[in-house]
Design an enzyme around this catalytic site. Structure first.
Site, PDB file in Angstrom:
ATOM      1  N   LYS A  71      43.974  31.980  28.416  1.00 25.52           N
ATOM      2  CA  LYS A  71      44.755  32.513  29.201  1.00 25.52           C
ATOM      3  C   LYS A  71      46.435  33.053  28.830  1.00 25.52           C
ATOM      4  O   LYS A  71      47.409  32.115  28.994  1.00 25.52           O
ATOM      5  CB  LYS A  71      44.669  31.090  29.989  1.00 25.52           C
ATOM      6  CG  LYS A  71      45.627  31.318  31.723  1.00 25.52           C
ATOM      7  CD  LYS A  71      44.681  30.493  32.824  1.00 25.52           C
ATOM      8  CE  LYS A  71      45.287  30.012  33.859  1.00 25.52           C
ATOM      9  NZ  LYS A  71      45.237  31.412  34.470  1.00 25.52           N
TER      10      LYS A  71
HETATM   11  N1  PMP Z   1      39.089  33.699  35.846  1.00 24.27           N
HETATM   12  C1  PMP Z   1      41.063  34.496  36.059  1.00 24.27           C
HETATM   13  C2  PMP Z   1      41.035  35.852  35.347  1.00 24.27           C
HETATM   14  C3  PMP Z   1      42.063  33.537  36.144  1.00 24.27           C
HETATM   15  O1  PMP Z   1      42.897  33.685  35.632  1.00 24.27           O
HETATM   16  C4  PMP Z   1      41.580  32.476  36.423  1.00 24.27           C
HETATM   17  C5  PMP Z   1      42.455  31.039  37.173  1.00 24.27           C
HETATM   18  N2  PMP Z   1      42.593  30.179  36.141  1.00 24.27           N
HETATM   19  C6  PMP Z   1      39.670  31.829  36.686  1.00 24.27           C
HETATM   20  C7  PMP Z   1      39.025  32.782  36.725  1.00 24.27           C
HETATM   21  C8  PMP Z   1      39.933  30.758  37.177  1.00 24.27           C
HETATM   22  O2  PMP Z   1      40.228  29.356  36.437  1.00 24.27           O
HETATM   23  P1  PMP Z   1      39.992  28.391  36.355  1.00 24.27           P
HETATM   24  O3  PMP Z   1      39.104  28.249  37.792  1.00 24.27           O
HETATM   25  O4  PMP Z   1      40.218  26.643  35.837  1.00 24.27           O
HETATM   26  O5  PMP Z   1      41.264  27.856  37.674  1.00 24.27           O
END
Ligand code: PMP
Length: 295
Positions: free
Chosen positions: A153
């Site tokens: 991320k």
């Molecule tokens: N895909 C992307 C590109 C994201 O930015 C997020 C948000 N973090 C998610 C999927 C979903 O991830 P999470 O469930 O860990 O928030």
């Protein structure tokens, strides 16, 4: 707004006012998008403020740093404690917590020697859940895993997300659904994607997407409820004739989809597998007992 004159955040070992926090304009993160972050929710439960999947989020933060060679030495317990302290100091229960690992001044294209940690939080209302999204297939693909570490991320990756969401809004849609480099469905700009057909849920496998923590929670809910789930690649054409679909993410939670490129779903959202999962998810984050879960 994200902060006011009283907001406290954590910055490099200290709890200070957000209005007193400063950053260096020569930070590598500002110039090159070379930083790592997380998006975490806390919910006001009957047992007080609870950070949902705190360990998983901070483990992903550390993994993201590792993947892009950003040195980061905090341990997960410490990070969780800091987050609870930030919530407490701001008197927050239902909140969004944003840890950001950013780099020291360095104009070179090399890993930094020093990094900084900021953890802030802002109020975020409880589950909304009822709105449905009109999606469009984006003209922007998700980043190629041979170009960047898609499972990390990283701040700079979100330019891709901003372009996709902005394009979707300009075109009159609520959100974008993006393809991977091979033309298969990948994910939304900030959420993962699931669809339902003939009693089975499908979601793209890991590889070209962010490994969402909510996605993992959904997979576990499916296991628990014995909902058949298949992780596989599929094309936008294969979405024709699906019964329902939803996106999921920490911020989006579980959000139903009304249309994709103006094509409606075959099932009403309330009758879909996604709606059942949404209800269970809501109860899990609020730490309600399993007996309270109405499916
Ligand atoms: N895909 C992307 C590109 C994201 O930015 C997020 C948000 N973090 C998610 C999927 C979903 O991830 P999470 O469930 O860990 O928030």
């Amino acid at each position: 707004m994200y902060y006011n004159a009283n907001t406290i955040l954590f910055l490099n070992g200290k709890y200070i006012k957000a209005t007193d926090a400063t950053t260096d304009l020569y930070s590598q993160t500002l110039h090159y998008g070379y930083g790592v972050f997380e998006g975490i929710r806390s919910y006001e439960t009957s047992n007080g403020a609870k950070i949902f999947k705190a360990v998983e989020h901070f483990e992903r933060l550390k993994k993201s740093c590792e993947l892009v060679n950003i040195p980061f030495n905090y341990d997960t317990d410490e990070l969780i404690q800091i987050s609870y302290n930030v919530l407490k100091k701001n008197n927050m229960g239902d909140a969004y917590i944003r840890p950001l690992v950013y780099c020291s001044p360095n104009m070179q294209l090399q890993a930094p020697k020093e990094v900084y940690l900021m953890i802030c939080a802002w109020e975020w209302g409880k589950y909304l859940g009822d709105s449905l999204l009109n999606l469009c297939i984006s003209s922007y693909q998700r980043p190629n895993p041979n170009s960047v570490k898609v499972e990390a991320k990283v701040t700079g990756h979100y330019i891709n997300s901003i372009l996709a969401t902005s394009e979707a809004k300009v075109r009159g849609f609520d959100e974008a659904l993006m393809l991977d480099m091979n033309g298969n469905i990948a994910e939304g700009p900030g959420a993962n994607f699931f669809c339902e057909k003939d009693g089975v849920l499908y979601t793209p496998p890991l590889g070209h997407i962010l490994p969402g923590i909510t996605r993992e929670t959904v997979i576990n809910i499916c296991r628990e409820l014995e909902i058949p789930l298949v992780e596989k690649y599929f094309t936008p054409e294969e979405l024709e004739g699906i019964d329902s679909a939803f996106m999921c993410g920490t911020a989006a939670e579980i959000i139903g989809i009304n249309t994709i490129d103006a094509r409606p779903m075959k099932k009403k959202w309330k009758e879909s597998l996604g709606a059942t999962i949404q209800e269970v998810y809501k109860n899990i984050v609020l730490e309600k007992s399993y007996a309270d879960i109405i499916i």
